[in-house]
Scaffold this active site. Sequence first.
Site, PDB file in Angstrom:
ATOM      1  N   ASP A 187      35.723  55.388  53.305  1.00  0.00           N
ATOM      2  CA  ASP A 187      36.434  56.501  52.670  1.00  0.00           C
ATOM      3  C   ASP A 187      35.363  57.341  51.986  1.00  0.00           C
ATOM      4  O   ASP A 187      34.169  57.210  52.311  1.00  0.00           O
ATOM      5  CB  ASP A 187      37.478  55.975  51.660  1.00  0.00           C
ATOM      6  CG  ASP A 187      38.426  57.083  51.202  1.00  0.00           C
ATOM      7  OD1 ASP A 187      39.290  57.490  51.996  1.00  0.00           O
ATOM      8  OD2 ASP A 187      38.297  57.564  50.061  1.00  0.00           O
TER       9      ASP A 187
ATOM     10  N   LYS B 293      43.828  49.513  49.842  1.00  0.00           N
ATOM     11  CA  LYS B 293      42.750  50.453  49.519  1.00  0.00           C
ATOM     12  C   LYS B 293      41.830  49.803  48.499  1.00  0.00           C
ATOM     13  O   LYS B 293      42.247  48.922  47.745  1.00  0.00           O
ATOM     14  CB  LYS B 293      43.315  51.742  48.921  1.00  0.00           C
ATOM     15  CG  LYS B 293      42.373  52.923  49.020  1.00  0.00           C
ATOM     16  CD  LYS B 293      42.396  53.565  50.395  1.00  0.00           C
ATOM     17  CE  LYS B 293      41.404  54.694  50.531  1.00  0.00           C
ATOM     18  NZ  LYS B 293      41.625  55.476  51.741  1.00  0.00           N
TER      19      LYS B 293
HETATM   20  P1  NAD Z   1      33.169  62.287  52.398  1.00  0.00           P
HETATM   21  O1  NAD Z   1      32.632  61.601  51.217  1.00  0.00           O
HETATM   22  O2  NAD Z   1      32.524  62.082  53.723  1.00  0.00           O
HETATM   23  O3  NAD Z   1      33.214  63.878  52.118  1.00  0.00           O
HETATM   24  C1  NAD Z   1      33.862  64.464  51.037  1.00  0.00           C
HETATM   25  C2  NAD Z   1      33.513  65.959  51.046  1.00  0.00           C
HETATM   26  O4  NAD Z   1      34.323  66.640  50.085  1.00  0.00           O
HETATM   27  C3  NAD Z   1      32.069  66.262  50.674  1.00  0.00           C
HETATM   28  O5  NAD Z   1      31.632  67.384  51.429  1.00  0.00           O
HETATM   29  C4  NAD Z   1      32.159  66.635  49.196  1.00  0.00           C
HETATM   30  O6  NAD Z   1      31.099  67.474  48.769  1.00  0.00           O
HETATM   31  C5  NAD Z   1      33.476  67.382  49.192  1.00  0.00           C
HETATM   32  N1  NAD Z   1      34.161  67.437  47.912  1.00  0.00           N
HETATM   33  C6  NAD Z   1      34.490  66.413  47.079  1.00  0.00           C
HETATM   34  N2  NAD Z   1      35.160  66.888  46.020  1.00  0.00           N
HETATM   35  C7  NAD Z   1      35.251  68.230  46.190  1.00  0.00           C
HETATM   36  C8  NAD Z   1      35.829  69.270  45.448  1.00  0.00           C
HETATM   37  N3  NAD Z   1      36.457  69.031  44.295  1.00  0.00           N
HETATM   38  N4  NAD Z   1      35.744  70.541  45.936  1.00  0.00           N
HETATM   39  C9  NAD Z   1      35.118  70.795  47.109  1.00  0.00           C
HETATM   40  N5  NAD Z   1      34.549  69.851  47.860  1.00  0.00           N
HETATM   41  C10 NAD Z   1      34.617  68.585  47.400  1.00  0.00           C
HETATM   42  O7  NAD Z   1      34.728  61.889  52.469  1.00  0.00           O
HETATM   43  P2  NAD Z   1      35.685  61.883  53.747  1.00  0.00           P
HETATM   44  O8  NAD Z   1      35.623  60.541  54.377  1.00  0.00           O
HETATM   45  O9  NAD Z   1      35.480  63.113  54.556  1.00  0.00           O
HETATM   46  O10 NAD Z   1      37.117  61.946  53.024  1.00  0.00           O
HETATM   47  C11 NAD Z   1      37.661  63.167  52.538  1.00  0.00           C
HETATM   48  C12 NAD Z   1      39.135  62.964  52.262  1.00  0.00           C
HETATM   49  O11 NAD Z   1      39.791  62.524  53.449  1.00  0.00           O
HETATM   50  C13 NAD Z   1      39.473  61.913  51.206  1.00  0.00           C
HETATM   51  O12 NAD Z   1      40.647  62.302  50.534  1.00  0.00           O
HETATM   52  C14 NAD Z   1      39.745  60.673  52.038  1.00  0.00           C
HETATM   53  O13 NAD Z   1      40.575  59.745  51.347  1.00  0.00           O
HETATM   54  C15 NAD Z   1      40.467  61.304  53.204  1.00  0.00           C
HETATM   55  N6  NAD Z   1      40.479  60.493  54.431  1.00  0.00           N
HETATM   56  C16 NAD Z   1      39.306  60.095  55.016  1.00  0.00           C
HETATM   57  C17 NAD Z   1      39.355  59.352  56.189  1.00  0.00           C
HETATM   58  C18 NAD Z   1      38.112  58.939  56.941  1.00  0.00           C
HETATM   59  O14 NAD Z   1      38.231  58.401  58.054  1.00  0.00           O
HETATM   60  N7  NAD Z   1      36.909  59.184  56.431  1.00  0.00           N
HETATM   61  C19 NAD Z   1      40.594  58.999  56.752  1.00  0.00           C
HETATM   62  C20 NAD Z   1      41.762  59.444  56.131  1.00  0.00           C
HETATM   63  C21 NAD Z   1      41.671  60.195  54.978  1.00  0.00           C
END
Ligand code: NAD
Length: 417
Positions: free
Chosen positions: A147, A107
């Site tokens: 991410d 990561k």
């Molecule tokens: P992103 O940046 O596209 O979106 C994050 C979203 O969460 C945004 O809408 C933001 O406003 C919201 N957010 C952040 N903190 C918040 C809070 N405290 N309360 C409410 N809303 C909040 O990120 P993503 O890629 O969708 O990733 C989200 C999660 O999923 C992370 O934990 C990431 O590690 C995990 N994840 C992502 C992927 C991927 O393929 N993108 C894969 C596995 C896991």
Amino acid sequence: MPHREINPYEAMQASLRVASELYGLDDALFKVFMAPTRSMIVSLPVLMDNGQWEVFTGYRVQHNLTRGPAKGGIRYDMNVTLDEVKAMAAWMTWKTAVVDVPFGGGKGGIVCDPNRLSIGEKERLTRRYIAEIMDIIGPDRDVPAQDMGTDAQTMAWVLDTYNMHVRRTENAVVTGKPLGLGGSLGRNEATGRGVLITAREAMQRLGKPLAGATVAIQGFGNVGSQAARLMHEAGARIVAVCDLKGAIRNDRGLDVHALLKHHLETGTVTGLKGAEPMDPAELLTLAVDILVPAATENQITDENAPQVRAKVIVEGANGPTTPEADAILLEHRVLVVPDILANAGGVTVSYFEWVQNRQGFYWREREVNERLVDYMTHAFQATFATTDKYKTNPRIGAYILALDRVAQAMKYRGFYA
Ligand code: NAD
């Protein structure tokens, strides 16, 4: 409310300890798994648009490389810490083992506010970061992806910087790329699709269909928005969503297509016509069938877990539930589909992307999606079979399944000294 002070690496170690004891893991292997193989900290001077230099801190951590090259995203966020990156790298070791793809765990992250960087600043920061971690990444070493705070465009800069340094085309160095650069069909929605598949399996375990189920989703980025769209298309009723700017609800079901359009135009879910504003903290305790935390770590804690009324929690985010909250949810018979299973759809299609890049042969979207269903349902069934065998909860079941696979591989390889 969010508990940023809960150290996610300690949370990972707590689950690892419980799983190792139950499984009877060899002491030497336990010690190996408790610490990452390699952690790199880099200082990144970047010329800002105002002509001033700023120095950012970046990390890349490789937790375990026994089953293959490291695999894991790059996060841009002000709350990035070395321990957060170490935790996420370890979760990638377990996640890749749960879905049984031939990778280890890695990561990366940069402490920055991606919303305050111009596109040019973000590009220069990304390129400097990749130049600094060049020596430890590569298609056979460590393969980054997106991410929080990074996207397909960021991955295109990763690819270009790496390729310029090695002076050849190596598109398997990174996944989550735009389609025109060797990205895979289905990658953008893969994590959300994995959430859909595991939610359906979890509902089936409760003897209920996904169609008609009520869903609340925290976070409306890549994972949350795609999960909302796909679950809506599967007949579920999305009754509440939120992002950093606020939360909205409609108990009869949000108009998800209008919501996606509104989000695209305004950058937030708030202000959608036909929905009422609500307190974002309340979203986590709504009486719904399925709660999908898809934002960040430490959202369900010992403080709000007693009020959680969802029947199933499908962890789209990494580490959204603290170990203390886990114990409370177990007592309250909430079925938690753990992160290392629930959000593994992304890394699974990243694996497909890497395979397609190396084959130079690209698959149809239908093939990608069918293979994803196959991998995710197998992983779900293996996790719950392990959970039942060890009479534990699904998180520890998933850890034991992963530990078993990584430990077997380590035993074959032996320790090189
Ligand atoms: P992103 O940046 O596209 O979106 C994050 C979203 O969460 C945004 O809408 C933001 O406003 C919201 N957010 C952040 N903190 C918040 C809070 N405290 N309360 C409410 N809303 C909040 O990120 P993503 O890629 O969708 O990733 C989200 C999660 O999923 C992370 O934990 C990431 O590690 C995990 N994840 C992502 C992927 C991927 O393929 N993108 C894969 C596995 C896991």
